[in-house]
Motif scaffolding. Sequence first.
Motif, PDB file in Angstrom:
ATOM      1  N   ASP A 159       0.989   3.622   2.098  1.00  0.00           N
ATOM      2  CA  ASP A 159       1.624   3.931   3.385  1.00  0.00           C
ATOM      3  C   ASP A 159       2.970   3.226   3.506  1.00  0.00           C
ATOM      4  N   ARG A 160       3.070   2.058   2.850  1.00  0.00           N
ATOM      5  CA  ARG A 160       4.368   1.373   2.887  1.00  0.00           C
ATOM      6  C   ARG A 160       5.329   2.004   1.880  1.00  0.00           C
ATOM      7  N   ALA A 214       3.308   8.178   5.896  1.00  0.00           N
ATOM      8  CA  ALA A 214       2.698   9.509   5.930  1.00  0.00           C
ATOM      9  C   ALA A 214       3.579  10.548   6.611  1.00  0.00           C
ATOM     10  N   PHE A 241      -3.395  -0.385   7.739  1.00  0.00           N
ATOM     11  CA  PHE A 241      -2.132  -0.727   7.100  1.00  0.00           C
ATOM     12  C   PHE A 241      -1.003  -0.705   8.125  1.00  0.00           C
ATOM     13  N   LYS A 242       0.047  -1.460   7.820  1.00  0.00           N
ATOM     14  CA  LYS A 242       1.248  -1.422   8.657  1.00  0.00           C
ATOM     15  C   LYS A 242       1.691   0.025   8.840  1.00  0.00           C
ATOM     16  N   GLY A 243       1.922   0.416  10.064  1.00  0.00           N
ATOM     17  CA  GLY A 243       2.481   1.744  10.331  1.00  0.00           C
ATOM     18  C   GLY A 243       1.527   2.899  10.137  1.00  0.00           C
ATOM     19  N   ARG A 244       0.280   2.614   9.803  1.00  0.00           N
ATOM     20  CA  ARG A 244      -0.657   3.687   9.462  1.00  0.00           C
ATOM     21  C   ARG A 244      -0.795   4.721  10.579  1.00  0.00           C
ATOM     22  N   ASP A 298       0.815  -1.205   0.000  1.00  0.00           N
ATOM     23  CA  ASP A 298       0.000   0.000   0.000  1.00  0.00           C
ATOM     24  C   ASP A 298       0.858   1.269   0.000  1.00  0.00           C
ATOM     25  N   LEU A 321      -3.946   8.915  10.871  1.00  0.00           N
ATOM     26  CA  LEU A 321      -2.666   8.721  10.199  1.00  0.00           C
ATOM     27  C   LEU A 321      -1.612   9.547  10.908  1.00  0.00           C
ATOM     28  N   ALA A 322      -0.384   9.355  10.520  1.00  0.00           N
ATOM     29  CA  ALA A 322       0.717   9.851  11.338  1.00  0.00           C
ATOM     30  C   ALA A 322       1.278  11.185  10.880  1.00  0.00           C
ATOM     31  N   MET A 323       0.409  12.173  10.714  1.00  0.00           N
ATOM     32  CA  MET A 323       0.963  13.447  10.260  1.00  0.00           C
ATOM     33  C   MET A 323       0.798  14.565  11.280  1.00  0.00           C
TER      34      MET A 323
END
Lengths: 200, 472
Positions: free
Chosen positions: A24-25, A29, B432-435, A22, B411-413
């Motif tokens: 995100d990978r 972000a 998702f991974k790390g989302r 995806d 999300l990570a912003m």
Amino acid sequence: MALEKITRVAGRAVNVPGNDIDTDRIIPARFMKCVTFDGLGEYLFYDMRRNADGSEKAHPLNEQRHKGASILLSGVNFGCGSSREHAPQALQKYGIRAVIAEGFAEIFLGNSTTLGMPCVAAGREDIARIAAAVDRDPGTEVVIDLVGSRATFAGQSIPVSIRESARDALVKGMWDPIGELIEGAGAAGRVASGLPYMSA
Amino acid sequence: MPKTLFEKVWDAHSVRRLANGQTQLLVGTHLIHEVTSPQAFGMMRDLGLKVAMPHRTFATVDHIVPTDQVSEPYADPLADAMIKELRRSCAEFGITFFDRSTGKQGIVHIVGPEQGITQPGTTIACGDSHTSTHGAFGAIAFGIGTTQIRDVLATQTMALGRLKVRRVEVNGRLRPGVYAKDVILHIICSLGVNGGTGYAYEYAGEVFDRFSMEERMTVCNMSIEGGARAGYVNPDETTFAYLKGRPYSPKGAAWDAAVARWRAVASDAGCAYDDVVRIDAADIAPTVTWGINPGQGIPITGIVPDPAKAATVDERSSIEEALAYMKLLPGAPIKGTKIDVAFLGSCTNGRLSDFQEVARYLKGRRVAPGIKAIAVPGSQGVGLLCEELGIDKVFRDAGFEWRNAGCSMCLAMNPDKLVGDQLCASSSNRNFKGRQGSPTGRTILMSPIMVAAAAVTGSVADAREVFGVNAN
Ligand code: SF4
């Protein structure tokens, strides 16, 4: 606007296996806090490539023998998730010129095409054959022929497919539609004037 | 010839056919936010272009705003630069900006409907994949990339291939404790995360007829998680009632004319679809994810899948990958999985009705010890309404942090992030991974009521049991 006619892409390939990779990978972000795309290549696949302390993990893109590869190989539904153009931009800024995968997410494919980066689909076994050739000899040149719908490498040739509108745009050098859209501005204004909500 | 809403809207906005066979499509409404637009404004400046119809673009700021700090400069200089850049670009190009000082700021997909900017029969584009949310009003709404944002700014059009239309009908009655979020998770689990490729989804049937606009938005929001480029619900009385009196809704005689147009834009009886899927509402359970994409979900009463029982090699490896990341064991019940964080908010479930519904059950309950629970209204407007109704107090009394509007932990912003391998019960849309900000952070998607149940018990729980939802 004269753009390069992209009829073939040639270069060394690197395999980043996996399905549903995806956006995100592709670009986490937290690296999107930027007002230009310039530095994004550095953060491509960041969390797949690096540990929390910044040290490198085992990842194909970290291997010296794959440095300089410009064709990315992957699995099903590559680029799913967000519409962020940061994802194809990160690939392109890193040096990727084309992606060969079993399939692509819709928006990612469109975004990539607009950047002149072909997204080419191929069968699983065929991608595995390219990956095997690259693994044997990372210097293997892979050539994607967008017109003939083939990819050739190490004396072998496999069929590839590309969405018709994307192929057309790439080979005619019209992958960035802005020129054509501006030509249609007058017509767009006429359509808009027939829609009450647009003038309110 | 009877036509679908999609065909009618598409045809009404088609400007011409482009050389590559795509359509030059007029974008009626363009929404922008701070993350994906600055580079587009940069391209505009580089090419010396002007915004074609500045009155049809609306901006807000959502992804990077801290939810616990309102004053500028923000602690994060990159975030601070982004909000200032958007402010500057909007001023330079004459675009309306719902800045924080306006009281109308929020997640772009919440602000558009709330302001009455999102209307039936329109085309909407935004540099954000969850633009599909706006389809709840019978608009055709697309998430686009940054280069396309430039195209829309410069020409109010974009190049796009026509989509096919799949009607997804959900008939019958939802069981108690089953919400819109469960409906869309169920649809994605049934049709697959890329099952919608090439399609717009038309959601219909008795369940959607009864749904409020906010419930319809929750479903349309996650169309993209099922691979569909857009999703919509035909406009009806519910739609018109929602829009009446909103700041950008038509007024007076223009209102009546608009409603007549909106009625006419709905899909005609007997129109042809490229595909039809029917789902029985009674088959939908409160659904939670166990994996690393939104299609990896099970009923709350279910068990984590076993890779050894997978039907294909592909499925097996994707289950293995997901379980390794999620640190879950095959065959274990998902219920009872310990959580660390509970997040209630996002463009999927950050609206008034989400907080209202949870508050009904949360009253008098306490967040379990050691759990970080945050409630983040999707817009300043939602926050204000909750505060007027005393809903914020219910959350605060229960031990939730009540925050300012933004995307927050979706999300990570911004500063709201998971730490290490924390597990989050989340009302958002992506696992998702790390989302959620930590490269090893874990997310379980669920409905708001299930997030509340997880918060008060400290583990993934069945809200029907925790809150006695069945009794209602
Ligand atoms: S809430 Fe989440 S999904 Fe929605 S716009 Fe914000 S970051 Fe995107």
